[in-house]
Structure formats: C-alpha cells, structure tokens
Design an enzyme around this catalytic site. Structure first.
Site: not given
Ligand code: SAT
Ligand code: MN
Length: 590
Positions: A70, A198, A207, A227, A249, A251, A276, A365
């Site tokens: 991002r 992406y 998002k 989130h 993100s 974690c 998420d 990913r």
C-alpha cells in the site's frame, strides 16, 4: 449481462466514454468466468502456473517490483473541509482530486477490457452488508475480488433491489509510482484508484470500501467499521464466545484468527469468522454484533508454516493465488519460513541469489477463499453476525506494553485503543520497525478525522447495555537477548482464555493505574518455558516507560487541537494522574 439500475448503467457508460476500453465485460462471478480469466492471464504471462501436482489450481502473479505494498502517502481522503479528513489522512479538495483523476483515466483503457465487478461486502442476505461496484481494467483484480468478496450476479441483484452501491473506479495505468493515486470521496461513496495493481490499492472492496468509506457510513448510521479479525473460541463445555481483535497489518491477525490450541488445551477449538475486517453493530439486545464483510483472505505468505499457522498452510496448498513469492526448481511456491524446498527463482523472476535479498517479497501474499480454511466458521454466513464478548487492541512493541491489559470500562478501553502504537511492517511502503501511533490499527484506514472517530466510539459505548470487555495485548515484547519473551502463536489462546474468564467468569486481576493485569496465577502458563522474571516482565508495567508513553499519546492527541472529545481527554488525564501519583499497583480486583 447488463443492469436495470439506471445509475449504474449510466456510470459504466460514462466511465467507458472517458477510459475508452475495447470491450466491456460484466462479471457474473461464475466458475466458468474465473476459469476463462485465468486461462487468458496464463496466455498473456500475467499468471504463471505453479506445480499442479503438488498445488492444484495454484497460480503465481509477479507484480511490478515498484508496486508491492500500500502507498499511504499517495492515498487521499477528499472531503470539502480538510478538518473532516483530519491530520490522520492526506487530504485533497474534491474538485482538484477529480480533475487530476480525470486526466489520468482519460483513454487509459484503450486496447483493454473494462470489467464491471458488482460485489457485496458481507453475506448477500444480511441487512448489515453493503454493496459496491468496482470498474477495473485488471483481470488480476477480478480474480482476486472473486475470492475476497461475494462477487457477481447475486451482488448485482441486491444492488438492483436496494439501489445504492459504492462506486470504485480502478486502472493499473502505467504502474508508474509518479502517476499513482488512491482517492476517496466519502460524501459521494466513491473511490478512484490509478497506477497500482497491489491488493490494498486495487482490490477496492477491501481497505478502500470496507474500511475508509465504510467507517464514514458507519459514523452516520451508528455502527463501526474496524480493522479487526473475528474469532470464535469454543471451550471444552462446548460454549463458543467471539472476540474481535485489531492489529496493524502484518502483526499476526491471520495467525490469531486461525489458531490451533496448544497441547494443554484439549477440547478447545478455534473458529475463524474473519481475519482482517469487522463491521460491528449495536443491537436491541444491548450487545455488539459483528460480521466479516470479506469472503476470503489476502494474507502475508512469509512465515506461514505447519508450525506457525497449520490451518493457513493447509489451505494454501490448492486453489490459491500467490503474489510475489519465489518458486522452487519444480515450480512449487517458496517463501522465507517455508517448511521445505529451496528457492530457485525469486519473486522478481530472477535466478535466486541471496545477495538480492529475500527470495519471496516480505509482503508477498496469498489470496484464497475463506471456505478453504479448516477452521472456517459457518456463522461467517449468518446474516445476523456474532455477538462479541471482548474487543482486543494490539501492537508490535518491544517494550512498555504488557502481554495483556484490561480496560476498567468502555471509555478507558477507547483510550487504550486511541493510544495504540506499533512498529511499522512491510505491508506499507516506507521505513520498517519505527514506532508510530496507530489508533485501533486504523491509522491508514479511518476515512475521517480521528478525533471524531474516537467520539463515535464513545457514542457506540453509550448504546451498549452489555458492552464487550476491552483489552490491549502485546505478543512482541523482547527480552534482554533481543528475542521475543512470549512464545506467541498457539500459546496466545492462554491470554484469550483469561480474557473470556474476565468477561464471563471470575478470573482475578491486579489493578494498576494503566489498567487490569492478570494475577500471575490466573494466566495458565503450564507447559511453557518462562522464568519468573520473564513472567513478571510480561505482566507488569514500568512506571517510567508509561510516563513516556502517556507523554507521546498526549503529543499525538495535541495534533487534533480542541477536537479530541472531552470525555477522552478526561480519561487520559485520569490515567496520567494515577500514574504520576504512583497509585498502588497491588490491590486485587475481581
Ligand atoms: O492493504 S492490504 O489489504 O493489501 C494488506 C494489508 O495491509 O493489510
Ligand atoms: Mn489488514
């Protein structure tokens, strides 16, 4: 296919006029359509087939090397007043943003196909769900949206019935970082994204819609778009309770959402509702209910192994899209932390050479349907959602934050969330490992002024007769040798158990000015290799470090001028005073 919704039909026509595609394709979301797109992308080289014997239906996409995460500095919230977006967002005036984007989009789809992608965030039959339509020229986006959302015919039918939808216009453009913008127009429920393929920049349902635009909708409609993962924890008595947990993100949200109980926890079971994003609604029963708006996972690959996350490892052995991983000699996907094999070709398609850095990109990913997760919970499809017993905030902190801390009440919990900070990761471009304030893990995702958002959180608390308990956790505290003190992964269930005992049972806690800590005897550490000092480090607060922490939170709040709600400021002052008075840290609470 086309549509009976005039507004949608007109918008598609307008966009086609502007972008001048060769073809328009209305996505129906069928398997046949997915197959055709994959075949076409294999032919064009946008996808590569992975080893179909070991990884049936798995494909690799290599992105442009300058388009791997991002781009927060190119992401804007475009409201009439800059104050509405707040210091937590980059802001641009709507007119200027639209002018800029028009120039970029002009003729950008010449020679390409324009895909119309109707999607629904949340179960199609849930009143809590919201729909959107993404127009994109990227078939990679289409096949990702197919896995990440309820995409196609059913979503379109709901849009036609309901009449409203979020508009998202996307083009990969030239993939030039100098010609890349992700713009949000919350008042118009509109998103425009140009120049990146992406995930978070291009899969606009995620998002951009489900957090930035939805947080704005939620503010006006009286709910929360967060989130957060959602997980069901079933105890040996067969009761399942649900927790929603916010972490920045990369974690470990996906790992926590799919946890397999440690050996000592016979009869326990974890059910994944989401990994998420959570949409949380106060209901007439006075509780907070949650749905996962997504239908799939867009997870970090490196580090995934049968040891760290057996469920994720198993689910990505088939029917998975990989982005930016390495491959072995026999074309199996490979990444750092992979349990076997050797990388032969790196994520950029070069022969692997350790001198070039990691073989898989650190933010590589997987995209996979949630139903492939062995711990997938059927209630993820329940239109009512699930009732939430506990809300967890967490960051990646090497010190200061204990393993777990409970807020004394909702307002204190909002302060714990608002004061959150975390070390930055590879999920966004920019420097890694620096501590930054990341309230509720929403720093990159809150579509309006954080000060107003904190106020909205306080308001939601007022609507809840039975609010969830709020906690803060830190799995990432480091010891003197620099290693993690807490083993993490499966063992995190021990902490979740204490939380649920606090919410529904009678576990003991120690009151401190910072919040409630578990009594050492109340946290199950059986079978763990933790010394007494380590346990003490995990379950205590250091007044000097906390003094600094409060100082930093105070400075952070100061950015918002007088806009921080009084109630939050009072709560902050209360904690600060208690800390500086050195209030007793030993009194036991229930
Ligand atoms: O932004 S993404 O959704 O691509 C990944 C993340 O940062 O969580
Ligand atoms: Mn995320």
């Amino acid at each position: 296919m086309s549509t009976s919704n005039q507004e949608l039909a007109r918008w598609v026509e307008d966009v086609a006029g502007l972008t001048q595609p060769d073809r328009i394709h209305w996505c129906d979301g069928s398997e046949a359509e997915d197959r055709q797109l994959i075949e076409a992308m294999l032919a064009s080289g946008e996808l590569e087939e992975l080893n179909q014997d070991t990884h049936p239906n798995c494909y690799l996409h290599r992105s442009n090397p300058a388009d791997v995460a991002r781009v927060e500095h190119l992401t804007f919230v475009c409201t009439d007043e800059e104050e509405e977006a707040g210091p937590n967002n980059h802001w641009m005036a709507p007119d200027e943003a639209r002018r800029k984007m028009r120039e970029l989009f002009e003729g950008c789809m010449k020679g390409r196909t324009l895909y119309v992608v109707p999607y629904c965030m949340g179960p199609v039959d849930s009143p809590l769900s919201r729909c959107g339509v993404e127009i994109t020229d990227s078939p990679y986006v289409v096949i990702n949206m197919k896995r990440m959302t309820r995409m196609g015919r059913d979503a379109l039918a709901r849009i036609e019935q309901e009449g409203s939808f979020v508009r998202g216009l996307h083009s990969t453009g030239e993939l030039d970082p100098e010609r890349r913008f992700i713009m949000h127009f919350p008042q118009d429920l509109e998103i425009m994204s140009y120049g990146s393929g992406y995930g978070g920049n291009a899969l606009l349902g995620k998002k951009c819609h489900a957090l930035r635009i939805a947080s704005h909708q939620a503010r006006h409609e009286g709910w929360l778009a967060e989130h957060m993962l959602i997980v069901g924890i079933q105890n040996p008595q067969g009761e399942t309770r649900y927790i929603a947990a916010a972490f920045p993100s990369a974690c470990g949200k996906t790992n926590l959402a799919m946890l397999i109980p440690p050996e000592e926890y016979k009869g326990w079971k974890i059910w994944t509702v989401g990994d998420d994003i959570a949409w949380l609604h106060p209901r007439e029963d006075g509780r907070l209910w949650a749905i996962n708006p997504e239908a799939g996972y867009f997870g970090v690959v490196p580090g995934t192994s049968p040891k760290t996350n057996p469920n994720a490892y198993e689910m990505i052995q088939r029917d998975t899209l990989f982005t930016n991983v390495a491959v072995t000699k026999d074309n199996q996907p490979w990444w750092e932390g992979s349990p076997d094999g050797e990388p032969a070709v790196d994520w950029q398609g070069r022969p692997h050479d350790p001198a070039n850095g990691p073989a898989a990109h650190p933010n590589s990913r997987f995209t996979v349907s949630a139903r492939q997760n062995p711990s997938w919970s059927e209630v993820a499809e329940d239109p009512r959602g699930v009732p939430i017993s506990a809300i967890v905030f967490g960051g990646r902190r090497k010190d200061t934050m204990p393993l777990v801390l409970q807020a004394r009440d909702w307002d204190h919990g909002v302060l714990l969330g608002a004061g959150m900070a975390s070390e930055t990761t590879a999920a966004a471009t920019g420097k890694k490992g620096v501590v930054r304030r990341d309230p509720m893990a929403m720093k990159p995702f809150c579509g309006y002024n954080f000060a107003d958002y904190f106020g909205h959180w306080l308001d939601i608390g007022d609507k809840l007769e039975h609010p969830p308990e709020i906690f803060h956790v830190n799995w990432f505290q480091r010891g003197e040798d620099g290693g993690f003190i807490w083993p993490g992964f499966s063992e995190n269930l021990r902490v979740l158990e204490w939380m649920l005992e606090r919410a529904h049972g009678d576990a003991g806690a120690v009151e401190t000015p910072a919040g409630l800590l578990p009594q050492q005897t109340e946290l199950n550490t059986e079978g763990l290799d933790l010394s007494t000092t380590e346990l003490e480090d995990l379950l205590s607060i250091d007044p000097a470090a906390w003094d600094q922490e409060m100082e930093a939170i105070g400075e952070f709040f100061a950015q918002f001028g007088g806009r921080i709600p009084d109630r939050l400021q009072k709560e902050f002052d209360r904690v600060r005073r208690a800390l500086s008075d050195g209030e007793a840290v030993t009194a036991s609470a229930r």
